[in-house]
Design a protein around this motif. Structure first.
Motif, mmCIF file in Angstrom:
data_model
loop_
_atom_site.group_PDB
_atom_site.id
_atom_site.type_symbol
_atom_site.label_atom_id
_atom_site.label_comp_id
_atom_site.label_asym_id
_atom_site.label_seq_id
_atom_site.Cartn_x
_atom_site.Cartn_y
_atom_site.Cartn_z
ATOM 1 N N GLU A 345 1.000 -1.330 0.120
ATOM 2 C CA GLU A 345 0.189 0.026 -0.030
ATOM 3 C C GLU A 345 0.983 1.365 -0.025
ATOM 4 O OE1 GLU A 345 -4.011 1.786 2.242
ATOM 5 O OE2 GLU A 345 -2.964 -0.037 3.085
ATOM 6 N N ARG A 349 -5.441 3.856 0.479
ATOM 7 C CA ARG A 349 -6.574 3.323 -0.344
ATOM 8 C C ARG A 349 -5.782 3.186 -1.630
ATOM 9 N NH1 ARG A 349 -10.838 1.585 1.889
ATOM 10 N NH2 ARG A 349 -11.569 1.097 -0.228
ATOM 11 N N ALA A 351 -2.544 1.018 -3.754
ATOM 12 C CA ALA A 351 -1.741 -0.009 -3.739
ATOM 13 C C ALA A 351 -1.078 -0.143 -5.136
ATOM 14 C CB ALA A 351 -2.800 -1.281 -3.643
ATOM 15 N N HIS A 391 -5.939 3.073 -7.502
ATOM 16 C CA HIS A 391 -6.579 3.698 -6.290
ATOM 17 C C HIS A 391 -8.245 3.207 -6.151
ATOM 18 C CE1 HIS A 391 -7.686 6.665 -3.129
ATOM 19 N NE2 HIS A 391 -8.752 7.085 -4.021
ATOM 20 N N LEU A 417 -6.983 -2.835 2.302
ATOM 21 C CA LEU A 417 -6.883 -1.509 2.279
ATOM 22 C C LEU A 417 -7.344 -1.028 3.556
ATOM 23 C CD1 LEU A 417 -8.517 -0.789 -1.281
ATOM 24 C CD2 LEU A 417 -6.264 -0.999 -0.714
#
Length: 473
Positions: A345, A349, A351, A391, A417
Motif C-alpha cells: 500500500e 486506499r 496499492a 486507487h 486497504l
C-alpha cells in the motif's frame, strides 16, 4: 533444398599473396627497351591483382651489363620509397623505405626480385623497376591491387524478407538475386579500404519460396539459397538452465557436412561446422564457451547451451548436407526470466503491484478493478519491470488482489486497504480509560506517602524552602 552456405567462405581469406616483381636486363623477353635515357611510366603499367598471404615468385638472371638496378615504390599517402643497387661498388641504398615486409630476398647483383611477404592492404600502389645499362635504360611497372575476399552471409530478417551481405571485400562486390525482388542496396566503406555490400529484398508473392543470392567479385563468385517458407520452432528456455538443440534426423553414414548457424542480436553470425570426411571442425565468430557440441560431431550433432543467459536469445539453424540433398531445422530460442512480484500500500486506499525484471514483460490485472496507472521500465539486460498503481475511492472496497500473468507462470497476492485503520467499541474505550486512571491514582498515592515519610528525615522531598522557626529566649 539447396544449401546456402559454403564452408570455405566462412574463413575470411585475407587475399594474400606477396608481390614478386622482377627487374631484368637487356635481352630478356618482356622488357620494354628504349634508346632514350628515360621513358614514360604510363606506357609500361601492368595491372597486378594479388591476394594477401599467398606467395608467388619468379626471377630471371641479370646480365653483366647492368650498372644500376632501382625499385621506385609509390604508395598512397606515403613518400616514395627508392631501393637502388650499384653493381660496380656493390652498394645498396634505401630512401623512405621502412616497411620490413618489402625485401630483396637475393643479392641484387644476381637477382632483382622484390618480395612482399605478407601483402597487406596498404601495399596497394605502383611499383616500377628501372635497370640502367650502357645500351640504355629499361623499366617495367606494376599497378599492385590488393584484393580482399568478402565474407558472404544470407539470412531471413523479417517475414519473406532476406538479407545478403558481402562483408569487408576489396574492391566492393556485386550482389544479384534470383528471382528478383523489391531490393534496397547499401554500401559501407571501412577505414582499412574494404567495403561491405548489403542487399535487403522482399518478396510479396507467396508463390516465391526458394531465393538465391549471388555475389560476384574479382576473387571469385559465390551463391547461397534460402527458403522463405522455412519455419523456426519457438523454443522457450528459462535463464540459467540448460538448452539442447537437435539437427534433422539423417543417417550418420550419409552426412557430408553438419553446420550450426547462430544469429544473435548485435553480434556477428556464429558458424560451427564439421566435415565428416576429414573429421575437421571449424568455428567462425564463435567465442561463447557455453555453446558446445557435447558429443563428437560425427556421432551426434546436438548443440548444447549450458547455462543459458539472456544474450543467447536468437535464431539457431542446423543444416545437414547429404548426397540426397540438404536438410535443415531452425529454432527461435526465447530466453525467459521469471519476474519478482511485490504488492504494497503506497497511500491511503492506493496499492502498488510490481512484476520486477521479467522477460518478456508480464501482464498485471486487479480484482476488483480500480483507477489504475500502468508503467513499463526496460533494462539494458533485456528484462522489463511492469508496475500498476491503483486507487479505490469507495470505502466498501476492502481486500484487493493483484494477479500477474507470465510465460513462466501465474501469481496472485492480496492486500487489505483497511488494515491501517482500527475501530474499537465504546465499552472497550471506557475500560481502557478506567484502567489508565486507576493506575495513575495509585502512582500518586505511592509518591505522596514516600514524600510524607521522608519529610521528617530530610528536607529534600520538596524543592521549596521550609519556614523559619522563631525560638523565644
Amino acid at each position: 533444398m539447396p544449401c546456402f552456405w559454403r564452408i570455405d567462405l566462412q574463413l575470411l581469406l585475407m587475399l594474400a599473396v606477396f608481390l614478386v616483381a622482377e627487374c631484368v636486363s637487356t635481352g630478356v623477353e618482356g622488357l620494354v627497351t628504349s634508346s632514350n635515357s628515360t621513358q614514360q611510366m604510363d606506357k609500361d603499367k601492368n595491372s597486378l591483382g594479388l591476394q594477401m598471404d599467398k606467395e608467388e615468385n619468379s626471377s630471371k638472371p641479370l646480365t653483366e651489363d647492368v650498372i644500376v638496378t632501382l625499385w621506385k615504390i609509390i604508395l598512397r599517402n606515403k613518400p616514395h620509397c627508392i631501393r637502388a643497387h650499384k653493381r660496380a661498388t656493390h652498394m645498396t641504398t634505401k630512401t623512405n623505405c621502412t616497411d620490413e615486409r618489402m625485401t630483396w630476398p637475393y643479392r641484387p647483383d644476381q637477382n632483382s626480385v622484390l618480395q612482399i611477404d605478407p601483402v597487406v592492404i596498404t601495399h596497394d600502389g605502383y611499383y616500377e623497376c628501372q635497370v640502367v645499362t650502357p645500351d640504355g635504360n629499361f623499366h617495367y611497372g606494376y599497378h599492385l591491387q590488393v584484393l580482399v575476399v568478402p565474407e558472404m552471409t544470407l539470412f531471413e530478417n523479417n517475414t519473406r524478407t532476406a538479407v545478403c551481405k558481402a562483408i569487408a571485400g576489396r574492391p566492393a562486390a556485386r550482389i544479384s538475386w534470383t528471382p528478383e525482388g523489391d531490393c534496397v542496396p547499401e554500401h559501407n566503406s571501412w577505414d582499412n579500404g574494404t567495403v561491405t555490400v548489403q542487399s535487403t529484398c522482399h518478396w510479396a508473392d507467396s508463390n516465391v519460396s526458394v531465393v538465391s543470392c549471388s555475389i560476384s567479385h574479382e576473387t571469385g563468385n559465390w551463391s547461397q539459397s534460402l527458403d522463405l517458407n522455412q519455419v523456426y520452432s519457438s523454443l522457450p528456455v528459462l535463464v540459467d538452465t540448460k538448452a539442447v538443440l537437435y539437427c534433422p534426423t539423417v543417417p550418420l553414414t550419409d552426412v557430408i557436412v553438419t553446420l550450426w548457424k547462430i544469429i544473435l542480436r548485435n553480434k556477428p553470425h556464429c558458424i560451427r561446422a564439421h566435415k565428416r570426411a576429414t573429421h575437421m571442425t571449424t568455428k567462425t565468430n564463435c567465442t561463447d564457451e557455453r555453446m558446445t557440441w557435447p558429443y563428437g560431431p560425427d556421432q551426434n550433432s546436438v548443440l548444447q547451451i549450458d547455462p543459458v543467459v539472456i544474450t543467447h536469445d536468437g535464431y539457431y539453424e542446423c543444416q545437414v548436407v547429404t548426397p540426397d540433398g540438404n536438410f535443415h531445422y531452425g529454432y527461435h530460442l526465447q530466453v525467459l526470466v521469471v519476474p519478482e512480484m511485490t504488492l504494497f500500500e503506497n497511500k491511503t486506499r492506493t496499492a502498488v503491484c510490481k512484476a520486477i525484471a521479467g522477460r518478456p514483460a508480464a501482464r498485471i490485472s486487479w480484482t476488483p478493478e480500480g483507477d489504475c496507472v500502468p508503467e513499463h521500465n526496460s533494462w539494458d539486460n533485456g528484462t522489463v519491470t511492469v508496475q500498476s498503481t491503483c486507487h479505490w475511492a469507495e470505502s466498501n472496497v476492502s481486500v484487493v488482489s493483484c494477479s500477474i500473468s507470465h510465460e513462466t507462470g501465474n501469481w496472485s497476492q492480496s492486500i487489505d486497504l483497511n488494515q491501517g485503520v482500527r475501530t474499537f467499541p465504546v465499552s472497550r474505550l471506557l475500560i481502557i480509560l478506567y484502567v489508565k486512571s486507576s493506575l495513575f491514582l495509585v502512582i500518586l498515592v505511592v509518591v505522596g506517602i514516600i514524600c510524607f515519610q521522608s519529610r521528617f528525615l530530610s528536607k529534600t522531598c520538596f524543592p521549596w524552602p521550609h519556614p523559619q522557626r522563631t525560638v523565644k529566649s
